[in-house]
Write a protein that holds these residues in place. Structure first.
Motif, mmCIF file in Angstrom:
data_model
loop_
_atom_site.group_PDB
_atom_site.id
_atom_site.type_symbol
_atom_site.label_atom_id
_atom_site.label_comp_id
_atom_site.label_asym_id
_atom_site.label_seq_id
_atom_site.Cartn_x
_atom_site.Cartn_y
_atom_site.Cartn_z
ATOM 1 N N LEU A 333 1.348 7.549 -14.572
ATOM 2 C CA LEU A 333 1.837 8.745 -15.007
ATOM 3 C C LEU A 333 1.013 9.717 -15.544
ATOM 4 N N SER A 335 1.677 13.160 -16.625
ATOM 5 C CA SER A 335 2.044 14.572 -17.155
ATOM 6 C C SER A 335 3.244 14.379 -17.966
ATOM 7 N N THR A 336 3.586 13.211 -18.356
ATOM 8 C CA THR A 336 4.777 12.832 -19.129
ATOM 9 C C THR A 336 4.358 12.734 -20.615
ATOM 10 N N ASP A 337 4.895 13.621 -21.602
ATOM 11 C CA ASP A 337 4.574 13.161 -22.774
ATOM 12 C C ASP A 337 4.979 11.926 -23.327
ATOM 13 N N ALA A 340 1.709 9.542 -20.788
ATOM 14 C CA ALA A 340 0.599 9.868 -19.880
ATOM 15 C C ALA A 340 -0.356 8.976 -19.993
ATOM 16 N N LEU A 362 13.069 10.455 -14.738
ATOM 17 C CA LEU A 362 11.717 11.440 -14.842
ATOM 18 C C LEU A 362 12.197 12.484 -13.858
ATOM 19 N N LYS A 365 15.384 14.770 -14.369
ATOM 20 C CA LYS A 365 14.973 15.617 -15.520
ATOM 21 C C LYS A 365 14.096 17.191 -15.183
ATOM 22 N N ASP A 366 13.054 16.658 -14.321
ATOM 23 C CA ASP A 366 12.163 17.768 -13.947
ATOM 24 C C ASP A 366 11.173 17.107 -13.044
ATOM 25 N N ARG A 370 6.601 16.560 -12.675
ATOM 26 C CA ARG A 370 6.323 15.048 -12.951
ATOM 27 C C ARG A 370 5.145 14.746 -11.908
#
Length: 514
Positions: A333, A335-337, A340, A362, A365-366, A370
């Motif tokens: 991953l 770009s996932t706070d 990442a 993930l 939600k968006d 992602r």
């Protein structure tokens, strides 16, 4: 008053393939006016003893379409020596924009906070020039954007009227300055395009003598067939083909490397001008959603999120389908706070859920936001690919700032060019050959006049390199670490990067010479 600069004492590598030589380089405003000895009177001296001076690097596979508007310092690119980017790759460009695709394009780039107020190349270029980017920007017209501007994102039949509209739009975009056409035949809606549609678009490229760049329809199990499709399309067009991020994906396809090279060489013998680009890493990066099964593989990311957002049953069914996936250790991953840099397996363990459940959460939600890095490429094959004389370097990344304000980069966004140079030089390739493949050769292929070479009259895009220090420092753990060894960068004659900082923004929008 004219700006006059002389770079003295350096070893010049001029981007033509000529062996390096020592000479002074005289600049007046944005051009090189003299190479050799002469009076320095009236010129500001920059001493470059012990450094290699060459044309600024050309990133032929960038995705900075909107990031240059959001963060025009372009730190990740200029800090590794890039002075020109070519965006609009993989079928996605910020033009043409109509009521049919504006909302979806805006969703794709929503993290940049930029309103898509333009409709065509000219409108976009005007907006970008006002932003004063630190690097030069050239763009291809993306087929996904072109197709969706006319037909939207569904698998719609292409009528003669729609095809005529697409051809007219492509002709207009090229007339306004786009370098050619790119396709992303893995993605929606490009994957819906059949041969007749693409061949008709190739006729516009033939008419305008414009290049065709392609993210192949498949880079693994049907790699060779996808390459033959691209070669055939190029033959219907201008004969100029650029294959994006050349690779043999998944271990079961690594053995195809020789057949891949043979197919390229046969096409070149038949008159097709085939070149490719590659980043020097074995992990690619794209939307996490590419692993989703039907029917999600035929939806744009915005629709995936819309479909799953309020449908628990659909989410449960998708989770069951994803339980069969066995690559979670090879997917990182990016770009996932909070997650990442972790593999999906490790991230799922951290969150106390299964990998399949994490992925569903993930994308629910968006989906568009992602991104993930996908393993499965061969180190040996990668080294063989980047050693080829017809392969350029491309980051396949956006220009990002030093911080994470507009997202996290793949390490290649800050280190691809130093890594490409260092690996090839350490493998014994002469510097003039390697430098030519990141400067003069791509400039020639993409038709960017007076770029990519050190000669009198050429634009003064330059990079000053300490080869002893040259090293990429970026990683998935620290993706925005700047490279070592890039001492100074000039863009259009302006010293723009020095001492680890962007100190000027002198980039221009570059248009085709037609």
């Amino acid at each position: 008053m004219k700006k006059q600069t002389v770079i003295c004492g350096a070893l010049l590598c001029d981007g033509t393939g000529t062996a390096p030589y020592t000479a002074d380089l005289f600049l007046v405003d944005d051009r090189i006016v003299k190479i050799g000895s002469g009076s320095h009177a009236g010129f500001e001296e920059i001493h470059a003893e012990g450094l290699l001076v060459c044309p600024g690097f050309m990133d032929v596979h960038a995705h900075s379409d909107l990031s240059l508007l959001a963060a025009p310092d372009a730190f990740g690119k200029i800090s590794q020596g890039v002075t020109t980017e070519i965006s609009g790759n993989c079928g996605l460009s910020p033009f043409p924009v109509t009521d049919r695709n504006r909302e979806k394009l805006a969703h794709t780039w929503k993290n940049y906070g930029i309103d898509l107020t333009w409709t065509d190349f000219s409108g976009y270029a005007d907006r970008l020039e006002k932003a004063s980017p630190a690097v030069n920007a050239a763009l291809l017209c993306g087929h996904n954007s072109l197709r969706s501007a006319v037909l939207g994102y569904d698998d719609e039949p292409v009528t003669e009227t729609a095809l005529t509209e697409m051809k007219d739009l492509l002709r207009t975009m090229i007339g306004q300055g786009a370098l050619g056409l790119s396709t992303g035949l893995l993605y929606v809606p490009g994957k819906f395009a059949k041969a007749d549609e693409l061949q008709e678009l190739m006729s516009v490229l033939k008419e305008t003598d414009s290049l065709y760049a392609t993210h192949l329809r498949n880079e693994g199990d049907t790699l060779l067939e996808a390459l033959e499709e691209a070669i055939s399309l190029a033959l219907h067009g201008s004969g100029k083909l650029q294959v994006s991020h050349l690779k043999t994906a998944l271990q079961r396809n690594w053995h195809k490397i020789d057949a891949l090279f043979d197919a390229i060489d046969r096409a070149k013998s038949a008159g097709v001008q085939v070149t490719a680009d590659r980043y020097p890493y074995t992990y690619g990066q794209t939307n996490l959603s590419v692993i989703l099964p039907p029917p999600y593989d035929r939806m744009p990311d915005a629709r995936i999120t819309e479909t799953l957002k309020n449908d628990d049953a659909a989410c449960a069914a998708l989770e069951r389908d994803l339980e069969r996936e066995d690559r979670w250790e090879q997917i990182i991953l990016t770009s996932t706070d909070g997650l990442a840099g972790l593999t999906v397996s490790d991230a799922a363990e951290k969150m106390g859920v299964t990998p399949a459940r994490l992925v569903v959460d993930l994308v629910r939600k968006d989906s568009a936001g992602r991104l993930a890095a996908f393993g499965g490429m061969s180190e040996e094959n990668m080294c063989r690919i980047i050693a080829r004389n017809d392969v350029f370097c491309g980051t396949d990344e956006t220009a990002r700032p030093r911080d994470f304000s507009i997202g996290r980069s793949h390490p290649r966004g800050f280190g691809a060019f130093p890594e490409f140079l260092k690996r090839n030089l350490e493998n014994g390739l002469p510097p003039e050959q390697v430098i030519r493949r990141v400067t003069g050769a791509p400039a020639e292929k993409f038709g960017l006049k007076d770029r990519g070479v050190l000669r009198e009259g050429a634009f003064a895009d330059l990079v000053l390199i300490d080869l002893q220090k040259l090293c990429a420092r970026s990683s998935f753990a620290d993706p925005h670490a700047p490279a070592d060894g890039i001492e100074k960068v000039f863009v259009n004659g302006v010293l723009s990067y020095a001492d680890g900082r962007v100190i000027a923004r002198a980039g221009k929008v570059l248009r085709n010479a037609k």
